[in-house]
Design a protein around this motif. Structure first.
Motif, PDB file in Angstrom:
ATOM      1  N   ALA A 239       0.852  -1.185   0.000  1.00 44.22           N
ATOM      2  CA  ALA A 239       0.000   0.000   0.000  1.00 44.22           C
ATOM      3  C   ALA A 239       0.888   1.235   0.000  1.00 44.22           C
ATOM      4  N   LEU A 240       0.349   2.360  -0.441  1.00 41.17           N
ATOM      5  CA  LEU A 240       1.158   3.556  -0.636  1.00 41.17           C
ATOM      6  C   LEU A 240       1.464   4.289   0.660  1.00 41.17           C
ATOM      7  N   SER A 241       0.501   4.350   1.586  1.00 42.96           N
ATOM      8  CA  SER A 241       0.683   5.155   2.798  1.00 42.96           C
ATOM      9  C   SER A 241       0.720   4.287   4.045  1.00 42.96           C
ATOM     10  N   ARG A 242       1.312   4.840   5.099  1.00 42.40           N
ATOM     11  CA  ARG A 242       1.386   4.125   6.374  1.00 42.40           C
ATOM     12  C   ARG A 242      -0.015   3.886   6.936  1.00 42.40           C
ATOM     13  N   LYS A 243      -0.877   4.906   6.794  1.00 39.39           N
ATOM     14  CA  LYS A 243      -2.239   4.775   7.310  1.00 39.39           C
ATOM     15  C   LYS A 243      -2.971   3.629   6.620  1.00 39.39           C
ATOM     16  N   SER A 244      -2.816   3.538   5.302  1.00 40.96           N
ATOM     17  CA  SER A 244      -3.452   2.437   4.565  1.00 40.96           C
ATOM     18  C   SER A 244      -2.927   1.093   5.026  1.00 40.96           C
ATOM     19  N   VAL A 245      -1.614   1.015   5.249  1.00 41.24           N
ATOM     20  CA  VAL A 245      -1.000  -0.229   5.713  1.00 41.24           C
ATOM     21  C   VAL A 245      -1.658  -0.698   7.004  1.00 41.24           C
ATOM     22  N   GLU A 246      -1.782   0.203   7.960  1.00 41.84           N
ATOM     23  CA  GLU A 246      -2.329  -0.179   9.261  1.00 41.84           C
ATOM     24  C   GLU A 246      -3.815  -0.531   9.161  1.00 41.84           C
ATOM     25  N   ASN A 258      -3.873 -13.864   9.049  1.00 38.94           N
ATOM     26  CA  ASN A 258      -2.726 -13.611   9.927  1.00 38.94           C
ATOM     27  C   ASN A 258      -1.851 -12.521   9.305  1.00 38.94           C
ATOM     28  N   ALA A 259      -2.273 -11.257   9.470  1.00 41.82           N
ATOM     29  CA  ALA A 259      -1.618 -10.126   8.794  1.00 41.82           C
ATOM     30  C   ALA A 259      -0.853  -9.257   9.782  1.00 41.82           C
ATOM     31  N   LEU A 260       0.295  -8.744   9.330  1.00 41.08           N
ATOM     32  CA  LEU A 260       1.137  -7.861  10.147  1.00 41.08           C
ATOM     33  C   LEU A 260       1.481  -6.608   9.352  1.00 41.08           C
ATOM     34  N   PRO A 261       1.395  -5.408   9.963  1.00 39.57           N
ATOM     35  CA  PRO A 261       1.777  -4.180   9.254  1.00 39.57           C
ATOM     36  C   PRO A 261       3.286  -3.958   9.296  1.00 39.57           C
ATOM     37  N   TYR A 262       3.803  -3.277   8.276  1.00 44.28           N
ATOM     38  CA  TYR A 262       5.230  -2.951   8.227  1.00 44.28           C
ATOM     39  C   TYR A 262       5.414  -1.635   7.486  1.00 44.28           C
ATOM     40  N   HIS A 263       5.941  -0.629   8.187  1.00 43.89           N
ATOM     41  CA  HIS A 263       6.305   0.638   7.530  1.00 43.89           C
ATOM     42  C   HIS A 263       7.339   1.358   8.375  1.00 43.89           C
ATOM     43  N   ALA A 264       7.950   2.386   7.819  1.00 38.39           N
ATOM     44  CA  ALA A 264       9.084   3.063   8.466  1.00 38.39           C
ATOM     45  C   ALA A 264       8.693   3.778   9.748  1.00 38.39           C
ATOM     46  N   GLY A 265       7.412   4.055   9.952  1.00 35.20           N
ATOM     47  CA  GLY A 265       6.972   4.762  11.147  1.00 35.20           C
ATOM     48  C   GLY A 265       6.845   3.870  12.369  1.00 35.20           C
ATOM     49  N   LEU A 266       6.919   2.571  12.182  1.00 38.11           N
ATOM     50  CA  LEU A 266       6.815   1.648  13.310  1.00 38.11           C
ATOM     51  C   LEU A 266       8.147   1.558  14.052  1.00 38.11           C
ATOM     52  N   ASP A 267       8.084   1.159  15.307  1.00 39.99           N
ATOM     53  CA  ASP A 267       9.286   0.970  16.103  1.00 39.99           C
ATOM     54  C   ASP A 267      10.223  -0.023  15.413  1.00 39.99           C
ATOM     55  N   LYS A 268      11.506   0.258  15.495  1.00 40.04           N
ATOM     56  CA  LYS A 268      12.497  -0.566  14.801  1.00 40.04           C
ATOM     57  C   LYS A 268      12.414  -2.026  15.226  1.00 40.04           C
ATOM     58  N   GLN A 269      12.203  -2.277  16.510  1.00 42.88           N
ATOM     59  CA  GLN A 269      12.123  -3.645  17.001  1.00 42.88           C
ATOM     60  C   GLN A 269      10.888  -4.351  16.450  1.00 42.88           C
ATOM     61  N   VAL A 270       9.781  -3.595  16.323  1.00 41.02           N
ATOM     62  CA  VAL A 270       8.556  -4.160  15.750  1.00 41.02           C
ATOM     63  C   VAL A 270       8.803  -4.566  14.299  1.00 41.02           C
ATOM     64  N   GLU A 281       8.114 -18.126   9.588  1.00 41.25           N
ATOM     65  CA  GLU A 281       6.825 -18.788   9.768  1.00 41.25           C
ATOM     66  C   GLU A 281       6.091 -18.918   8.432  1.00 41.25           C
ATOM     67  N   ASP A 282       5.189 -19.872   8.361  1.00 39.75           N
ATOM     68  CA  ASP A 282       4.340 -20.041   7.185  1.00 39.75           C
ATOM     69  C   ASP A 282       3.024 -19.299   7.392  1.00 39.75           C
ATOM     70  N   GLY A 283       2.387 -18.918   6.305  1.00 38.26           N
ATOM     71  CA  GLY A 283       1.053 -18.345   6.370  1.00 38.26           C
ATOM     72  C   GLY A 283       0.974 -16.921   6.874  1.00 38.26           C
ATOM     73  N   ILE A 284       2.099 -16.190   6.897  1.00 40.08           N
ATOM     74  CA  ILE A 284       2.093 -14.793   7.332  1.00 40.08           C
ATOM     75  C   ILE A 284       1.847 -13.890   6.122  1.00 40.08           C
ATOM     76  N   VAL A 285       0.941 -12.921   6.274  1.00 38.35           N
ATOM     77  CA  VAL A 285       0.721 -11.901   5.251  1.00 38.35           C
ATOM     78  C   VAL A 285       1.219 -10.568   5.806  1.00 38.35           C
ATOM     79  N   VAL A 286       2.222 -10.002   5.172  1.00 38.76           N
ATOM     80  CA  VAL A 286       2.743  -8.702   5.593  1.00 38.76           C
ATOM     81  C   VAL A 286       2.120  -7.622   4.719  1.00 38.76           C
ATOM     82  N   VAL A 287       1.515  -6.622   5.357  1.00 33.03           N
ATOM     83  CA  VAL A 287       0.968  -5.461   4.658  1.00 33.03           C
ATOM     84  C   VAL A 287       1.978  -4.339   4.844  1.00 33.03           C
ATOM     85  N   ALA A 288       2.508  -3.806   3.741  1.00 29.74           N
ATOM     86  CA  ALA A 288       3.680  -2.942   3.861  1.00 29.74           C
ATOM     87  C   ALA A 288       3.713  -1.837   2.822  1.00 29.74           C
ATOM     88  N   THR A 289       4.499  -0.822   3.133  1.00 29.89           N
ATOM     89  CA  THR A 289       4.901   0.143   2.116  1.00 29.89           C
ATOM     90  C   THR A 289       6.050  -0.498   1.345  1.00 29.89           C
TER      91      THR A 289
END
Length: 609
Positions: A239-246, A258-270, A281-289
């Motif tokens: 997705a284009l924006s961080r808001k859309s990702v989340e 089983n979806a996880l967000p990923y963008h530069a605004g998230l904590d580095k450890q996250v 892991e298997d079956g993970i969907v990452v939603v990301a910029t």
């Protein structure tokens, strides 16, 4: 070691090179420079890893993402290769240990980010040891015409003068002729030998559809194509924006994905935790910029989805190329709409680049839009963008379900006449929504206030609904007959559009369709060959064993053994180390580390052949 074939067999466990690998490896081993354009999953890494183990000294590998270095180095260590990295995640004593090992000639490969390699301290350190070669991965990042420009890559051109006797190899999975020429010039590789493989990824099905209710469309796609043999598949959603990702990640989770967000605004450890879960892991969907994914080597990503229009065909190709690296059927799905185009054009106009840069970005966007609106084979048009020819693939939405077309000459005239009359009679320009309202004869407060009901084109397009008119606008944009300007995406005629307005150029449009042609799928998520029921039982036992080993070692399962290696073991069912060593992907280090356990799993799974 002095022989590349011996390295290939004993370290990597392969009997033969693929495609141009042999020529590239031989050239670099002999001390030659190389520029390598090879598709994702084509085996680029072997092109520098094998020479690094044949030539005397330590290879420096420039890698753009710190987060992935640990996994790349971990995979090499699984093969018995002395590999390390230098980056900001290390403690001072850890970096000091790597530096000590390098100077003691105790390393075969060392990974660094371009930012670190541009530092004088790092260059001085490397100059004190013996370098076997320099590999510049994701080399398109040096091109200001490309889609992932990284300023620190520009400094890598100095390496030709700094280490003139050290061979250099630049590699990328995506480059147009312009990007290819620029990276060659900027990295001072004019005298290098160039190897350009086909960019075709025949196992990927490309599907593009108009954006309507995009969250619902995405969910329907994942529910249909993100499940294989009853098990959730691994995928990436861009997705284009961080808001859309989340928002999208939350929506998918609420619907059982089983979806996880990923963008530069998230904590580095996250971000690191998300990346590690995705790889392990298997079956993970990452939603990301688009910050997510460069250099990812996970072979079993079954789908890549875009919910916003990518900025360029190059970016789209590289992002979709993260699917199906294991060669199994995978899907690249995208939904896009007119608002995407307007937003991208507005971002281009607001960018800090000069006129030439903005013009280049507009060209990228127009090519991307043309791919979306194409009524012909997606793969054919995609490869044509990279100056490669192809016949119809038979495995994209337009091939599986050829779109219907219709004569849009008159609607095009009506739309363009509306734009022309607003400019001539009112000195005004508007976005697509208002233009469509005029054509459809919408009677609302704004129309009355602006006096646009008096236009001769008011209501002359009531035979088409709003979706059909949006399609007309998109396809005229894609053809270069319209352009948008300003913060709100107001429409203007281009010079090429004037003959269209006068009816001198026939317009044939594709008819919008939804979810054209479902993807053909393998019988299971893991198996690329036809295994008997007994063989499949052995394969599943091996897969469970691999998962256990990977979890205990905290490494991605595919770095233990690939699916193809597990398939080979299941078919051969070896009873000795010699038989196990004959399996592609089993080298001496893997045999020593896992051989006994593998033979035990095979024996426990049933009678051997």
């Amino acid at each position: 070691m002095t022989d590349q074939y011996e390295v290939l067999r004993t370290v990597f466990g392969y009997d033969a090179f693929r495609g141009d690998q042999e020529k590239i490896v031989s050239h670099v081993v002999a001390g030659g420079d190389a520029v390598v354009l090879m598709p994702t999953g084509g085996g680029k890494s072997l092109c520098y890893q094998v020479p690094a183990l044949v030539r005397d000294g330590c290879a420096v590998v420039v890698s753009p993402l710190i987060a992935l270095m640990a996994d790349q180095v971990g995979a090499l260590r699984q093969l018995g290769v002395k590999a390390a990295y230098l980056n900001s995640t290390q403690l001072p004593d850890e970096r000091a240990d790597v530096e000590r090992r390098y100077l003691a000639a105790d390393l075969d490969l060392i990974y660094v980010a371009p930012e670190r390699l541009s530092q004088q301290y790092t260059r001085d350190l490397l100059s004190r040891g013996k370098l076997s070669l320099v590999a510049i991965d994701e080399a398109h990042c040096v091109s200001q015409w490309g889609h992932d420009f990284r300023p620190d890559y520009l400094a890598l051109g100095d390496l030709a003068e700094l280490w003139p006797d050290v061979p250099r190899i630049a590699l990328t999975a995506t480059a147009t002729r312009r990007t290819h020429e620029e990276l060659t010039q900027r990295l001072h590789l004019q005298d290098a030998q160039h190897f350009v493989a086909s960019f075709d990824r025949p196992n990927i099905t490309y599907r593009i559809e108009p954006k309507k209710q995009v969250n619902r469309q995405l969910l329907e796609f994942i529910q249909a194509d993100g499940v294989v043999d009853g098990e959730p598949a691994t995928g990436i959603v861009y997705a284009l924006s961080r808001k859309s990702v989340e928002n999208i990640a939350a929506f998918l989770v609420s619907n059982g994905i089983n979806a996880l967000p990923y963008h530069a605004g998230l904590d580095k450890q996250v971000r690191n935790d998300t990346l590690h879960r995705f790889l392990r892991e298997d079956g993970i969907v990452v939603v990301a910029t688009i910050a997510f994914g460069m250099g990812i080597d996970k072979p079993d990503v079954r789908f890549v989805a875009h919910v916003d229009l990518p900025k360029s065909v190059e970016g789209y190709y590289q992002e979709t190329g993260r699917a199906g690296r294991d060669g199994l059927p995978s899907v690249a799905w995208m939904a896009y709409g007119l608002a995407d185009v307007v937003q991208q054009q507005r971002l281009i106009q607001m960018s800090d680049g000069d006129a030439a840069h903005r013009r280049a970005q507009s060209e990228h966007l127009n090519a991307m839009l043309a791919l979306c609106e194409s009524a012909t084979c997606r793969r054919q048009q995609l490869l044509r963008y990279f100056d490669q020819d192809s016949g119809p693939c038979g495995n994209c939405d337009t091939c599986l379900n050829p779109p219907k077309t219709w004569d849009g000459t008159v609607p095009a005239q009506k739309l363009m006449a509306t734009i022309w009359r607003l400019d001539r009679e009112h000195g005004q320009h508007y976005g697509a929504g208002h233009l469509i309202d005029i054509l459809r004869g919408v009677d609302n407060k704004r129309m009355n206030q602006l006096g646009h009901k008096s236009l001769s084109t008011y209501g002359i397009g009531s035979d088409l609904d709003a979706n059909a008119w949006s399609s007309v606008v998109r396809q005229l944009l894609a053809s270069g007959y319209l352009q948008t300007r300003g913060e709100y995406g107001q429409y203007y005629l281009t010079e090429a559009g004037v003959p269209v307005m006068h009816g001198k150029v026939q317009q044939v449009f594709r008819e919008d369709t939804r979810a054209a042609g479902r993807t053909r799928r393998p019988k299971t998520v893991a198996v690329s060959v036809d295994l008997s029921d007994d063989d499949r039982d052995v394969f599943e036992s091996l897969r469970q064993w691999r998962t256990s080993v990977a979890r205990e070692a905290q490494i991605p399962p595919y770095t233990v053994l690939s699916n193809k290696a597990l398939e080979g073991i299941a078919q051969i069912r070896p009873t000795s180390s010699e038989e196990l060593l004959s399996v592609n992907g089993i080298g001496e280090a893997k045999l020593e580390r896992y051989g006994e356990a593998i033979l035990e799993v095979v024996a426990d799974s049933g009678a051997v052949h």
